[in-house]
Structure formats: C-alpha cells, structure tokens
Design an enzyme around this catalytic site. Structure first.
Site, PDB file in Angstrom:
ATOM      1  N   CYS A 324      12.691  -0.895   5.803  1.00 42.87           N
ATOM      2  CA  CYS A 324      12.452  -0.280   7.055  1.00 42.87           C
ATOM      3  C   CYS A 324      11.958   0.804   7.409  1.00 42.87           C
ATOM      4  CB  CYS A 324      13.674  -0.976   7.970  1.00 42.87           C
ATOM      5  SG  CYS A 324      14.526  -2.295   7.336  1.00 42.87           S
ATOM      6  N   ARG A 353      20.168  -3.327  -4.295  1.00 42.28           N
ATOM      7  CA  ARG A 353      21.353  -3.482  -3.783  1.00 42.28           C
ATOM      8  C   ARG A 353      22.360  -3.492  -4.609  1.00 42.28           C
ATOM      9  NH1 ARG A 353      19.744  -6.713   1.756  1.00 42.28           N
ATOM     10  NH2 ARG A 353      17.830  -5.647   2.171  1.00 42.28           N
ATOM     11  N   GLN A 371      11.162  -8.263  -1.670  1.00 40.72           N
ATOM     12  CA  GLN A 371      11.117  -8.996  -0.358  1.00 40.72           C
ATOM     13  C   GLN A 371       9.814  -9.104   0.224  1.00 40.72           C
ATOM     14  OE1 GLN A 371      13.692  -6.274   1.826  1.00 40.72           O
ATOM     15  NE2 GLN A 371      14.965  -8.234   2.660  1.00 40.72           N
ATOM     16  N   ASP A 373       8.301  -8.671   3.055  1.00 46.04           N
ATOM     17  CA  ASP A 373       8.901  -7.574   4.178  1.00 46.04           C
ATOM     18  C   ASP A 373       7.764  -7.567   5.086  1.00 46.04           C
ATOM     19  OD1 ASP A 373      10.915  -6.617   5.671  1.00 46.04           O
ATOM     20  OD2 ASP A 373      11.300  -5.110   4.218  1.00 46.04           O
ATOM     21  N   HIS A 375       7.350  -5.263   9.314  1.00 46.72           N
ATOM     22  CA  HIS A 375       7.873  -4.910  10.662  1.00 46.72           C
ATOM     23  C   HIS A 375       6.795  -4.911  11.706  1.00 46.72           C
ATOM     24  CE1 HIS A 375      10.718  -3.515   7.441  1.00 46.72           C
ATOM     25  NE2 HIS A 375      11.566  -3.624   8.368  1.00 46.72           N
ATOM     26  N   LYS A 459      20.036 -11.480  15.771  1.00 47.85           N
ATOM     27  CA  LYS A 459      19.335 -11.777  14.639  1.00 47.85           C
ATOM     28  C   LYS A 459      19.103 -13.222  14.529  1.00 47.85           C
ATOM     29  CE  LYS A 459      23.202 -11.467  11.219  1.00 47.85           C
ATOM     30  NZ  LYS A 459      22.951 -12.678  10.507  1.00 47.85           N
ATOM     31  N   HIS A 505      12.009  -7.167  12.648  1.00 48.73           N
ATOM     32  CA  HIS A 505      11.970  -7.343  11.179  1.00 48.73           C
ATOM     33  C   HIS A 505      11.971  -8.790  10.700  1.00 48.73           C
ATOM     34  CE1 HIS A 505      14.410  -3.344  10.871  1.00 48.73           C
ATOM     35  NE2 HIS A 505      14.614  -3.831  12.263  1.00 48.73           N
TER      36      HIS A 505
HETATM   37 ZN   LIG Z   1      13.569  -4.244   8.081  1.00 45.91          ZN
END
Ligand SMILES: [Zn+2]
Ligand SMILES: [Zn+2]
Length: 642
Positions: A324, A353, A371, A373, A375, A459, A505
């Site tokens: 992010c 992680r 990911q 991912d 945004h 979320k 996200h």
């Molecule tokens: Zn994010």
C-alpha cells in the site's frame, strides 16, 4: 467445516496495536466452533479409549486426552509401538465397555490423596500434573494465564472421574455413562512429546472421533479420505508445482516450471480483467526505508510481523510487509485532478511477513508471498460504485473457478471502543454506509461480524469454500479514509480546492501461494485446461508415427491461442514404454488430453483423443481438436466430455 489458513494475508495496517489484535480475531471462525454436546460426547469417548487401553495393557501410563476440532486424542506411554491391528483391538474393547453402560463417576478428593492414588498406580504423568496443580494451580506449560480455569495459587482438592477401572484427573463434564459416546472410530497414531517438549519422552498419541449418527461418522471418514488425496502439499510435489529447500529456508517456496505456468496464467487473467476495469499496472521494490513504515503506521505497531531491518549505508531498510504505501507514493508522485479519478494501481506484489516456523504450512502459509494487490484512489462520490465493481470482479473470478459457496463478511466496529480510540468516528460511519450500500447493491450474500473491524475503516472479507467444504479467507477489501491523511493523498476538485481521496484496498485472488493451494485442493490437481501446466501429451503408437506426432506437436505448439506464453503446452512422449503405460503416465500427471496417433490417424490426418478422466473422445481431425482446445483456452472453461 475447516478454515484453512485463516490468518489474513492482506489485512491492511491500521492505527495501533489494538487494531491488529482485533483484526486477527479472524482466526476464530464461527463455522468451526464445535457444538458443546458433541464436544462432551467426544471428551467422554476419550475416557473410554483410555479405559480400553487400561483393560488391554494394565501397565500403560496415561498422558492427557482432550478434544480437538474433529474429535479427540489420548496420549499413552506404552512399551511397544501401536499398529493398525492394535488400534482395531482397542476399538473392539471400547465397544465392549460402551455396551456395559459404565457410569462416569465423579469424586472430589484432597489433592494429596489424588497424588498418593496416582503414585500407587504408577501413573507418573498424572502425578506430575497433580504436583503442578498443587504448587502452581495450573498444569499449563506455557500460556495458560488467560485460561479462566487457571488459578494463581495451588489447589487443595481435585476432581477425579472413574470409568470402569480407569480413574482420570479431569474437570469434566462428561456424559452419564459409556453407552452415550456415539459412533466412534480411532483414526491414527502419532508420536507426541510429553507436554509438547522435545526434551521429554515421546508418547504415542491415538486420535479418534465420534459422531451422534453412523451416517455422520461415515461421511466424515469419506471426506477425510478425499481430503488426504487433495492435500495441496502432496499434489504440489506430485505435480511438480513447488518445492522447498532446507538451504533456501522454511516458508520460502521455490516455484517449479509447472507452478510458474499456473502463476503466469493467473496473472494474465487478473491483468485482463483489471484492464477491463480501468486499472493501470505498476511495480515496486521489495526493500524500503524504515521511515515509510513509521508514516504508514506499520512501525512500530506491526513490527512483530516484520523481519529484522537490513542496514544499508547506515540506513535501516525493511522487507516490505505490504504494498500500500508504495502505491500511495505512486499516486502522489504527480498532482491529481478530479478528472483523473478514479486512479487504480495494480500489481502482483511480493510481501514478507513473519511467521513462526511451527505455523508454516506448504504454500498456504509462507514467509513471503505474491499478492494480487491493487489500490483504488477515488472521491467520496465514486467510492460506492468502485467498491461495487471490486465485488463484481470477485464474483466474476469465483464463477470462473466454479466456486459456488462464498460470502462476504463485513467486520463492524465495536462502537464503544471506536469512540475511545478513533477521534474520527464520523468518517468511520460514513465509510461503513458506503460499503453497506455497495454490498446491498451487489446482491451477493454477506454476514456482519460485530466488533471485529480494524480501526482505520470497515473491511469486507471474502470467504470462499472449496468443493471439499474447506473455507478459506481469500481476500480482504477495505475502504480507507485514513491513508489520505497519513500520505497527503489528495486531488484538486472542480472547486479548485484540494480534497482527500478514499482508498480501496483489494486482492480478489489473494496471493499466488494461497490461491494455488486452494485450486489444487478444489480441483484435486486436475486443473482446467487453461491452467494445466501440460495440456496435451501426444503418444505415437510406433516409431514410424514419430514424424506425424512431431507435425501435430508443431501445429499445436505454434497455434494462435491465448495462453500465457503462447501456443498449446504440448509434448510428444516417444519413450519406449507401451502405449498403455504412456497413457497412464499422462493420466498421473493429470494432463487434460492425450492424443494417440498410429497409422490410421496418420493416414487420415486425425488424432485419437482421450481425457485424463479416461473418457475416449474418439478419433477427430487435427483441426477439430485444435478448434476444441482453442475454444477452451479462449473461454477458460473446459468443454464437457461425454
Ligand atoms: Zn493495501
Ligand atoms: Zn474428562
């Protein structure tokens, strides 16, 4: 229902420690809590197991015997190794004792009396537990302090339960008598160190389960058998998808050529669908200076989930746990006007992680993962529609993969705590309203989970179920109104003024690691044609057919089909083995198609098509086969095989 890898991968980072703690409540799944009645029955069955072992081998020493998610176990110290035959013998004895309707007799005795009793019986493990209870009030080895049953001071009396000749130290409760232990089955034996400490003696742990009806037990055993066949770690090895190397490190998968093909196909799918939805692709580095994470709030609050810093010329850098902040910097790298919005930045981004070695699990739980991912930066007015489109994207993907059972879980804040920790409960309420409107409009099923939300915004988790009924938390979506403040994410409105953006996200396909683990189980390794690492195996019957086989190979290899690397993934198997053996080899590798070519096919310019499920699609012209597979690749849907 089991929840695999419930620890969320793509949960964003919020304001402080509290938010992480609350977010991680996801680990508790409402579907996995066993019913109390069933639990008591299984616990009682564990006593029955111990009683049977005592009847058969009076010298046996007993460890502990709790219930677990799908059943129970009991630990024994025996002078011999338990075999499947012996398990059967124990089961028989259990059934005998079950029929006798033996009562579970409770007695409260002074602890010294209990110690004397266990000592006399030679039950050294029970004696050890009793001594702990006497001095510390707990038998817990590590973390027992949050257990409400743990006393801070020593205990004076304990409860014992007798079942037949077997007396156990136990808190209860139990059924009334042994006939109420249901339909049970001893499922396996494994080694287990006393009190989980490898410095202690290894005991033998017998696992079992019990159900209220015979049908339930049967169904459970069948499902367990099927699940074993679908274990992603076994399939991953068998189909050469990924591997691990001691020298590389635990939790760091190596993707083999076959697995890498699946990754590329998934990325291609994601890129195509995201392109339709107006995303732009970006790429970001794996290492980042500490300062960024202080700004994002990862540091110091998320520190324990990050790896130790790397020192580069006196500066601290971290392996990134999330993408992010990087995307935020790309957003703010240029001035944005309301005309530019929404800006949608997508990346298959690698994150690292911290995971304890003990919790690593194949590619389902790793130390680094990639990911799906993205945004989305938008105005408040756009947020609802953008969130809705994200949900619809999830739905498109799930339909494609034949995921029929899924639902969204909206995490609601605990309003009391929210008011205490966040001075911005108004923004919070507004964001929640936007999300709810989007969820309603999507028409997709959802549940609300009170008090589980993170503090930086609502979320929505997507919970998906494989055909085996395993539930996975695959994707977490958030509507974030705080990132704008932390990273000065703004746009110039039509009024000429600067306004903060909303950030969405999202990661519909989760990570490659988790999603491919899911797919392996879901498809039992039989990937649909478009995802199959090898799509076609050509099997020439005789040496004189090799050339014809090669011709078909070249035609398919260079065919104009929409695969990740172009062409059909095809190989000619001209080993000396018999045709049957080569068909078997292709079937084992779960290759969707086998094209058998002999003289007849060669003369007519055709191929004999067989599928991995053993269906004979008969002979067809090469062009017809190419047409068939092209259609499957274009639609990403396998055609039915009759
Ligand atoms: Zn994010
Ligand atoms: Zn008990």
């Amino acid at each position: 229902m089991e929840n695999r890898g419930a620890k969320p991968e793509n949960v964003e980072i919020g304001l402080g420690k509290e938010s992480f703690g609350v977010t991680n409540l996801q680990d508790h799944n409402i579907h996995t809590e066993p019913e109390l009645g069933l639990d008591i029955m299984r616990h009682s069955a564990a006593h029955l197991l111990a009683a049977a072992v005592l009847e058969l081998w009076p010298d046996a020493k007993f460890g502990i015997g709790p219930t677990i998610r799908d059943g129970f176990y009991y630990d024994f110290d025996l002078s011999f190794s338990l075999t499947p035959d012996l398990l059967e013998q124990i089961e028989k004895k259990m059934k005998e004792l079950q029929k006798q309707r033996l009562p579970y007799e409770q007695s409260e005795v002074p602890i010294d009396e209990a110690i004397a009793l266990m000592e006399e019986a030679g039950q050294s493990y029970k004696t050890e537990l009793l001594h702990d209870l006497k001095t510390k009030g707990t038998t817990a080895v590590v973390k027992g302090l949050d257990d409400p049953n743990v006393f801070k001071t020593g205990m004076e009396t304990v409860t014992l339960y007798r079942l037949g000749n077997f007396v156990d130290l136990c808190r209860g409760p139990h059924m009334e008598h042994s006939a109420q232990t249901g339909f049970f089955k001893l499922t396996s034996v494994s080694g287990a160190y006393w009190r989980g400490d490898e410095k202690n003696k290894q005991l033998q742990r017998i696992y079992g389960t019990s159900f209220e009806t015979k049908a339930d037990l049967k169904e459970y055993l069948a499902r367990k058998e099927e699940a074993k066949k679908r274990d992603h770690r076994c399939l991953g090895e068998e189909l050469k998808i990924f591997t691990f190397s001691e020298e590389i490190g635990a939790g760091l998968p190596l993707w083999l050529p076959n697995g890498t093909i699946i990754r590329h196909e998934l990325e291609k799918l994601a890129m195509e669908e995201e392109r339709k939805d107006g995303y732009q692709r970006v790429a970001t580095p794996h290492l980042t200076k500490a300062d960024l994470y202080y700004r994002s709030g990862h540091l110091p609050y998320y520190r324990e989930d990050m790896y130790e810093p790397i020192n580069i010329e006196g500066q601290e850098y971290f392996l990134k746990p999330m993408n992010c902040p990087h995307h935020h910097h790309i957003y703010s790298a240029e001035p944005r006007s309301y005309r530019d919005l929404p800006v949608r930045l997508a990346e298959y981004g690698t994150v690292y992680r911290f995971e304890q070695s003990g919790s690593l699990n194949g590619i389902l739980r790793t130390r680094g993962f990639v990911q799906n991912d993205a945004h989305i930066y938008c105005t408040e007015d756009q947020a609802k529609d953008e969130f809705l489109r994200v949900m619809q994207l999830h739905e498109r993907f799930y339909r494609l993969f034949g995921i029929k059972n899924f639902y969204m879980r909206l995490s609601l804040p605990d309003m009391d705590r929210l008011n205490k920790f966040v001075d911005d409960s108004e923004s919070w309420t507004k964001a929640l309203k936007i999300i709810k409107a989007a969820m309603e409009e999507s028409g997709l099923p959802y549940v609300e989970a009170a008090g589980e939300a993170a503090f930086y915004g609502p979320k929505v988790d997507f919970q998906i179920e494989s055909v085996m009924g395993t539930e996975y938390t695959m994707s977490t979506n958030q509507l974030d109104f705080l990132a704008a403040k932390r990273f000065n994410l703004e746009y110039v409105g039509s009024d000429g003024q600067k306004h903060p953006v909303y950030v969405i996200h999202r990661a519909p396909l989760g990570s490659h690691e988790r999603f491919i683990a899911f797919l392996l189980e879901h498809y039992a390794g039989k990937m649909p044609v478009w995802l199959a690492p090898e799509q076609v195996s050509i099997i020439p019957i005789a040496e004189r057919n090799y050339e014809y086989a090669k011709k078909i190979h070249d035609l398919l290899f260079s065919a104009d089909v929409p695969t990740a690397f172009g062409g059909v993934r095809v190989q000619v198997n001209h080993s000396n083995e018999s045709m049957q053996k080569r068909i078997r080899a292709a079937t084992m590798k779960k290759i969707p198609y086998m094209l058998v070519v002999g003289d007849r096919e060669q003369e007519s310019g055709s191929v004999s098509v067989r599928t991995r499920s053993g269906v004979d699609l008969k002979s067809m012209p090469v062009e017809a086969f190419l047409e068939r597979i092209t259609k499957e690749l274009k639609t990403r849907q396998d055609l039915p095989v009759e």
